[in-house]
Every structure is written in structure tokens, then in C-alpha cells.
Design an enzyme around this catalytic site. Structure first.
Site, PDB file in Angstrom:
ATOM      1  N   TYR A 147      67.497  33.745  15.328  1.00  0.00           N
ATOM      2  CA  TYR A 147      66.781  34.766  16.105  1.00  0.00           C
ATOM      3  C   TYR A 147      67.634  35.274  17.269  1.00  0.00           C
ATOM      4  CZ  TYR A 147      63.332  31.969  13.637  1.00  0.00           C
ATOM      5  OH  TYR A 147      62.672  31.256  12.678  1.00  0.00           O
ATOM      6  N   TYR A 174      52.452  30.128  10.992  1.00  0.00           N
ATOM      7  CA  TYR A 174      53.881  30.319  10.735  1.00  0.00           C
ATOM      8  C   TYR A 174      54.244  29.508   9.494  1.00  0.00           C
ATOM      9  CZ  TYR A 174      58.907  30.079  10.852  1.00  0.00           C
ATOM     10  OH  TYR A 174      60.233  30.153  10.488  1.00  0.00           O
ATOM     11  N   LYS A 214      61.092  19.637   7.065  1.00  0.00           N
ATOM     12  CA  LYS A 214      61.537  19.195   8.385  1.00  0.00           C
ATOM     13  C   LYS A 214      61.841  17.699   8.503  1.00  0.00           C
ATOM     14  CE  LYS A 214      60.438  22.983  11.398  1.00  0.00           C
ATOM     15  NZ  LYS A 214      59.639  24.068  10.861  1.00  0.00           N
ATOM     16  N   ASP A 217      50.362  23.549   4.533  1.00  0.00           N
ATOM     17  CA  ASP A 217      51.748  23.559   4.989  1.00  0.00           C
ATOM     18  C   ASP A 217      51.894  22.468   6.055  1.00  0.00           C
ATOM     19  OD1 ASP A 217      54.137  23.976   6.306  1.00  0.00           O
ATOM     20  OD2 ASP A 217      53.912  26.142   6.500  1.00  0.00           O
TER      21      ASP A 217
HETATM   22  C1  LIG Z   1      59.693  25.238  10.052  1.00  0.00           C
HETATM   23  C2  LIG Z   1      58.493  25.574   9.278  1.00  0.00           C
HETATM   24  C3  LIG Z   1      58.580  26.241   8.038  1.00  0.00           C
HETATM   25  C4  LIG Z   1      59.897  26.730   7.470  1.00  0.00           C
HETATM   26  O1  LIG Z   1      60.787  25.710   7.219  1.00  0.00           O
HETATM   27  P1  LIG Z   1      62.366  26.011   7.131  1.00  0.00           P
HETATM   28  O2  LIG Z   1      62.960  24.715   6.742  1.00  0.00           O
HETATM   29  O3  LIG Z   1      62.775  26.473   8.505  1.00  0.00           O
HETATM   30  O4  LIG Z   1      62.541  27.072   6.126  1.00  0.00           O
HETATM   31  C5  LIG Z   1      57.412  26.483   7.352  1.00  0.00           C
HETATM   32  N1  LIG Z   1      56.216  26.099   7.838  1.00  0.00           N
HETATM   33  C6  LIG Z   1      56.095  25.454   9.007  1.00  0.00           C
HETATM   34  C7  LIG Z   1      54.751  25.035   9.472  1.00  0.00           C
HETATM   35  C8  LIG Z   1      57.216  25.184   9.776  1.00  0.00           C
HETATM   36  O5  LIG Z   1      57.097  24.573  10.960  1.00  0.00           O
END
Ligand SMILES: *Cc1c(COP(=O)(O)O)cnc(C)c1O
Length: 428
Positions: free
Chosen positions: A17, A144, A274, A245
């Protein structure tokens, strides 16, 4: 030497970014150990970010390193098409064991965003197999889910990414995000917008996708578990699969191993990323129910159409398995509970500060919502001077420290954040 490297970085390398004309300053980290990042000038700073929620056991962990060394002696990588290997099998066994019984089939991929794309593709194919054309997803505002196109298309529409790519983005449905906070009272009105959309658009909706309990970088909001419970009931009522997610929240960050455990509901598809490798190498997983996997597999296509080059990378799988082992032996639950207790005791009092709107704490997450946007480069200079590393965004300063942080180190993080609140120059 170092200066010229910095100049090279400034002139040639994009950072997340960032601008190539006027980037905010980057700090050079030459090594890292435990909760400390070591800068090029030898200064050590305490990491309050776990490298974006991932380095939960701290850096340079001997067990993670050992797992990598052991794997690298055998092979760093081998294609996953038509080939399997012991590290992927061992990791997937662990993941099946750790997740609810319903989640039974694992798709490994490269990153969180891809895990989301995979989940969405699965549901598009799922409905095709059932003879229906469903091309939209229902989600909630302030979410997100990543930076790839489909992931962006379900992330909060008010943020700038949507505005920039709007002409290219698939159109999805956004319900209002719940106002009832995690620790507050449940307000049934929170559901109204979700109910309206799911009832009106149900024949178009391929799936519902949300971050359970904690909305991460879409606003760092913690919502009421009843909301999750009720949308699960609504999804079942309309036979619409539900995706969680847990890329940010999985592996203990909220005080439960998965955030959905706060609401005692199980999704049809779970996305992990992550912290899955303890912040070592990129890896993600999309875990679906047997029903979804079998429906896709029994379609005319007969298979699921995705297969990244580095799928199931052995190094990543080996280190992910070691990460899970450390979680067990370290007793993550106590580590996270200790962080939570200290955040409650020392960070929460900032609630009374005139530059602060809200302070929210859940598990190993502490959020300070400020009255105005933050001057990131200026406040980071102050943080580095005081030997901590935090990367705020918009008007939010948040702490997601490694689980291994001790109380003295956490005190330092919190005290510096507290002190920064007194300087009005940090607010735009
Ligand atoms: C970081 C994140 C993503 C994307 O993961 P990347 O490894 O950066 O592509 C998707 N959803 C959530 C909730 C996140 O925190």
C-alpha cells in the site's frame, strides 16, 4: 552501504500500500529473535504486530527452524499434482483433528487471499453442480478478505480499494455490519439488513462469507456472538453455505482456538492463513465439508479447478505442523489470556483519554480507536525511538503481539502507546 541500500529500496521497491514517489519511511530489519526486531543500527524494538498476526511464537524459533532444516534436507518443494508427500499429510491430519468434524476436505494454497478465492470458486462450482447459476456472495460491511479481485469484491465497499477497481469488480451483497459489540448487549435489529437481503436475493447467493467475531483491518470491530449464531440459522434455513474467514483470528488469537467457537457455530468452509506457519512462510488452507467437496466432485466437470504451482509446499507444511506442536506445548490459551488480562488492566484506561474514542480488547488483540486519522510516519518515528514496532492504519492503533511476549515487554508496548496519545501532532 546501508544508506545506499535504503536509497535503492526507496527508488525501486514497492512496499505494501505504498507510493513509488513519496513512500512512508521503511525501517531496515536485519534479524529478529523472540519478540524483538533488530534494526540495521543495532537497536532492538519490541514487535507489537507479530508481522501482521502471523509470528505468534516470536521470531527465529528453534523448533520452527529445526522443522525447516529437517525438511530442506529431504526436499524444499515438489509439485502437488499427481504427487503427495508426508509433510502435507501430517499437517492435514493435524488440521482435520483441530477443526470441527464437519470440516473434512482440505485445499492448501499460497496465501490468505487465495484461500478466499478458492472458497468462493468452490461455491460457484457447488451451485453449478446442483444445476443453479449463483454468482453473488452475501457478506457484511467493514469486512476484509484480501487484495485479490474476488477477495476485494467482498471486502468493505466504502474503502478506497472498491472505489479504485469498481469497474472491474464482481457485484456482491453487503448487509449492515452488526452494531452489538462482543461484550455488549445483543440487539435483534442488527439482523434486519441481513434478513432482508438473504430473503430477497437467495436465488442469486452462492454463499455467505464473514470474518467470525473479529472484523480485522476493515475496522477492528468485535461483534456479538449471537449475530454469528443467527446468520448460521438463516443460512441453513435458505440452504446457503457459510464461509468463515479465520485467516486473522485462527490459532488462538481471540482466546479461542477459532473465533467461531465464541458462538459455537461451525461453517461449511473455513479459511486459514497468517499464523498457520507461525510467521515463517506463506501458506493457507481452505477446509470444506464433505458435502461441498463431493457435490463439486460429482459435477460434470468432475473436479475442482484450482492448482497453484507451490500448492502444499513441503517446507511450509513442515513448519506449519511444528507451529501447531508449539501451540500445544506452550499452552497458547494461558499465553493469550495473560495478554488479555494485561491489556484490560493497562490499555483499557485509555478510554478516558480525550484523543481516544474507544478501546477494545479481545484475547490477544488490543485496539485503540482515536478521534482522528494518525500520521503514521510521525508516530512510527516516536514508536521506534521508544523501542517498539506498531503499524497503525486510519485512526486505529492495534496490538497483536506474539503470544510469547512477557509482561515487562507488553508493559513497554502499552506504555509507549499511552504516551503517544498525548501528542496532538500525531493526529491529522
Ligand atoms: C490478511 C487477511 C486476508 C488475506 O491474507 P493474505 O495472506 O494477505 O492474502 C484475508 N482475510 C483476513 C481476515 C485477513 O486478515
Amino acid at each position: 552501504m546501508i544508506l545506499s541500500n535504503k536509497k535503492f529500496d526507496y527508488e525501486h521497491i514497492w512496499h505494501p500500500y505504498s507510493s513509488m514517489i513519496n513512500p512512508i519511511p521503511c525501517y531496515t530489519v536485519v534479524s529478529a529473535k523472540g519478540v524483538y526486531l533488530k534494526l540495521h543500527n543495532g537497536k532492538k524494538v519490541i514487535d507489537g504486530m507479530s508481522s501482521w498476526w502471523s509470528a505468534i511464537h516470536g521470531y527465529n524459533h528453534p523448533i520452527l527452524n529445526k522443522a525447516l532444516r529437517k525438511q530442506i534436507k529431504k526436499m524444499s518443494h515438489v509439485m502437488f499434482g499427481g504427487i503427495t508427500h508426508p509433510s502435507a499429510i501430517a499437517l492435514c491430519k493435524d488440521l482435520i483433528f483441530l477443526t470441527p468434524k464437519k470440516l473434512d476436505c482440505i485445499f492448501l494454497s499460497d496465501s490468505g487471499s487465495i484461500a478466499i478465492e478458492v472458497a468462493m470458486k468452490m461455491l460457484i462450482q457447488y451451485w453449478q453442480a446442483l444445476g443453479e447459476k449463483r454468482n453473488s456472495f452475501l457478506t457484511i460491511r467493514h469486512g476484509y478478505h484480501g487484495d485479490t479481485f474476488a477477495a476485494m469484491s467482498i471486502s468493505d465497499p466504502e474503502n478506497s480499494m472498491h472505489k479504485m477497481y469498481n469497474t472491474f469488480l464482481p457485484k456482491n451483497f453487503f448487509a449492515q455490519s452488526p452494531v452489538s459489540s462482543f461484550h455488549g448487549k445483543w440487539n435483534e435489529n442488527d439482523l434486519a439488513s441481513f434478513i432482508e437481503i438473504i430473503e430477497k436475493k437467495q436465488t442469486q447467493i452462492a454463499g455467505v462469507i464473514v470474518e467470525p467475531i473479529v472484523q480485522g483491518v476493515g475496522g477492528m470491530r468485535f461483534y456479538h456472538p449471537t449475530y454469528l449464531k443467527k446468520i448460521k440459522i438463516l443460512c441453513d434455513l435458505h440452504s446457503i453455505p457459510l464461509i468463515f474467514d479465520e485467516i486473522a483470528t485462527g490459532f488462538g488469537r481471540t482466546g479461542k482456538f477459532f473465533a467461531f467457537e465464541h458462538a459455537d457455530v461451525v461453517p461449511d468452509i473455513l479459511c486459514l492463513g497468517k499464523a498457520i506457519t507461525g510467521g515463517t512462510i506463506t501458506l493457507a488452507a481452505t477446509i470444506s465439508s464433505r458435502n461441498i467437496a463431493n457435490t463439486i466432485s460429482s459435477s460434470k466437470a468432475g473436479c475442482f479447478m484450482h492448482g497453484p504451482t507451490y500448492m502444499g509446499n513441503p517446507l511450509a507444511c513442515a513448519v506449519a505442523q511444528a507451529n501447531i506442536k508449539i501451540l500445544k506445548t506452550n499452552n497458547w490459551k494461558i499465553q493469550v489470556a495473560n495478554i488479555e488480562q494485561q491489556l484490560l488492566k493497562n490499555l483499557l484506561p485509555l478510554l478516558n483519554h480525550p484523543n481516544v474514542i474507544d478501546v477494545r480488547i479481545l484475547g490477544g488483540i488490543g485496539v485503540v480507536e482515536c478521534i482522528r486519522s494518525i500520521n503514521i510516519s510521525l508516530i512510527q518515528k516516536f514508536f521506534i525511538k521508544n523501542k517498539i514496532w506498531i503499524r497503525p492504519f486510519k485512526n486505529l492503533i492495534y496490538l497483536v503481539p506474539p503470544y510469547i511476549i512477557n509482561s515487562k515487554e507488553l508493559t513497554q508496548l502499552i506504555d509507549v502507546v499511552k504516551e503517544s496519545m498525548h501528542n496532538n501532532a500525531f493526529f491529522i
